[in-house]
Motif scaffolding. Structure first.
Motif, PDB file in Angstrom:
ATOM      1  N   ILE A 125      66.686 -67.114 -70.490  1.00  0.00           N
ATOM      2  CA  ILE A 125      65.457 -67.752 -70.953  1.00  0.00           C
ATOM      3  C   ILE A 125      64.302 -67.104 -70.207  1.00  0.00           C
ATOM      4  CG2 ILE A 125      64.096 -69.874 -71.097  1.00  0.00           C
ATOM      5  CD1 ILE A 125      66.669 -71.468 -71.203  1.00  0.00           C
ATOM      6  N   CYS A 126      63.439 -66.426 -70.938  1.00  0.00           N
ATOM      7  CA  CYS A 126      62.241 -65.824 -70.342  1.00  0.00           C
ATOM      8  C   CYS A 126      61.109 -66.836 -70.430  1.00  0.00           C
ATOM      9  CB  CYS A 126      61.862 -64.533 -71.058  1.00  0.00           C
ATOM     10  SG  CYS A 126      60.285 -63.833 -70.490  1.00  0.00           S
ATOM     11  N   ALA A 127      60.702 -67.359 -69.289  1.00  0.00           N
ATOM     12  CA  ALA A 127      59.628 -68.353 -69.249  1.00  0.00           C
ATOM     13  C   ALA A 127      58.275 -67.682 -69.071  1.00  0.00           C
ATOM     14  CB  ALA A 127      59.886 -69.340 -68.116  1.00  0.00           C
ATOM     15  N   ALA A 128      58.185 -66.440 -69.502  1.00  0.00           N
ATOM     16  CA  ALA A 128      56.940 -65.675 -69.399  1.00  0.00           C
ATOM     17  C   ALA A 128      56.655 -65.039 -70.753  1.00  0.00           C
ATOM     18  CB  ALA A 128      57.067 -64.627 -68.296  1.00  0.00           C
ATOM     19  N   LEU A 129      56.036 -63.880 -70.744  1.00  0.00           N
ATOM     20  CA  LEU A 129      55.713 -63.176 -71.980  1.00  0.00           C
ATOM     21  C   LEU A 129      56.798 -62.163 -72.318  1.00  0.00           C
ATOM     22  CD1 LEU A 129      51.926 -62.570 -71.255  1.00  0.00           C
ATOM     23  CD2 LEU A 129      52.904 -64.274 -72.788  1.00  0.00           C
ATOM     24  N   GLU A 130      56.780 -61.723 -73.557  1.00  0.00           N
ATOM     25  CA  GLU A 130      57.802 -60.777 -74.006  1.00  0.00           C
ATOM     26  C   GLU A 130      57.809 -59.508 -73.160  1.00  0.00           C
ATOM     27  OE1 GLU A 130      59.339 -58.714 -78.181  1.00  0.00           O
ATOM     28  OE2 GLU A 130      57.652 -60.121 -78.180  1.00  0.00           O
ATOM     29  N   ARG A 131      56.633 -59.102 -72.669  1.00  0.00           N
ATOM     30  CA  ARG A 131      56.559 -57.882 -71.867  1.00  0.00           C
ATOM     31  C   ARG A 131      57.250 -58.043 -70.511  1.00  0.00           C
ATOM     32  NH1 ARG A 131      50.121 -57.855 -70.423  1.00  0.00           N
ATOM     33  NH2 ARG A 131      50.204 -59.055 -68.500  1.00  0.00           N
ATOM     34  N   ASN A 132      57.527 -59.285 -70.104  1.00  0.00           N
ATOM     35  CA  ASN A 132      58.237 -59.532 -68.852  1.00  0.00           C
ATOM     36  C   ASN A 132      59.746 -59.379 -68.993  1.00  0.00           C
ATOM     37  OD1 ASN A 132      55.714 -61.862 -68.445  1.00  0.00           O
ATOM     38  ND2 ASN A 132      56.050 -60.289 -66.903  1.00  0.00           N
ATOM     39  N   VAL A 133      60.212 -59.177 -70.218  1.00  0.00           N
ATOM     40  CA  VAL A 133      61.637 -58.911 -70.432  1.00  0.00           C
ATOM     41  C   VAL A 133      61.863 -57.429 -70.144  1.00  0.00           C
ATOM     42  CG1 VAL A 133      63.565 -58.978 -72.035  1.00  0.00           C
ATOM     43  CG2 VAL A 133      61.765 -60.716 -72.180  1.00  0.00           C
TER      44      VAL A 133
END
Length: 225
Positions: A91-99
């Motif tokens: 689960i990325c609780a940030a923005l897509e660029r943080n993946v």
């Protein structure tokens, strides 16, 4: 300040390559809210201490919260990702660029991205918690499920999601979930405490940390640490 338009910044802040501060954040830091509640003051002091001690040093550290739940930052190194050898969902609780490529490769199509900005609105975070809980509940139907929740640093947005999962799935109170998260990852400094306090009420429980129900919003509270 992720993804904010240019008009939200002063000229000097806009030219910064790293960590520019928008006008609202600077305004809040110059005029931080006054807090009189001793319990809320103690929480702020804990977060200030965590920031002073850890800064961004825990980004590549994966913290085990429970047997099925992990918490950390946007891992960039394969060596750090080795700690996720048994992780099945993300689960990325940030923005897509943080993946990061490392995490994209690790989870592929078993990854939920909540697209939350670091200084986003409380309402967006509240909506995201419901999505994260539903995703985790479905994932946990699979034997051996292990979920990694992350944001840029693993100190704020991901922490809030983890605390919500502990409350909704493990049945912990907000107080117990916050205590466990801090014990397992002392670098945490969550800002969306009023959102979590409201979430506890929505779960049909009595508030375990009533001071957070009256806490400032995330931007104002975050200005204190």
């Amino acid at each position: 300040a992720e993804n904010l338009p240019k008009e939200c910044f002063s000229a000097s802040q806009w030219r910064k390559e790293h960590y520019p501060r928008c006008k609202n954040c600077i305004r809040a830091s110059k005029n931080p809210p006054k807090i009189s509640d001793s319990r809320l003051c103690a929480f702020v002091e804990e977060c200030q201490r965590a920031k002073d001690i850890y800064q961004q040093s825990q980004t590549e550290v994966v913290s085990e919260i429970t047997s099925w739940l992990r918490l950390g930052g946007a891992l960039k190194h394969d060596s750090s990702a080795q700690e996720l050898v048994n992780a099945t969902h993300g689960i990325c609780a940030a923005l897509e660029r943080n993946v990061t490529p490392v995490l994209q490769k690790r989870f592929e199509n078993k990854l939920m991205t909540l697209n939350l900005e670091d200084k986003g609105s409380d309402s967006d975070l509240a909506d995201a918690l419901k999505l994260a809980v539903a995703f985790a509940q479905e994932a946990l139907q699979q034997p051996g499920c292990q979920i990694y929740v992350f944001c840029a640093l693993g100190c704020n947005r991901s922490v809030v999601v983890v605390i919500a999962l502990l409350m909704a799935i493990e049945g912990l109170s907000l107080d117990a979930a916050l205590t466990l998260a801090r014990e397992k990852r002392p670098a945490i400094r969550p800002k969306y405490m009023r959102v979590l306090a409201d979430f506890e009420i929505q779960l049909g429980r009595e508030s375990s940390r009533p001071e957070f129900l009256e806490a400032p919003d995330s931007k104002s509270l975050g200005a204190l640490y």
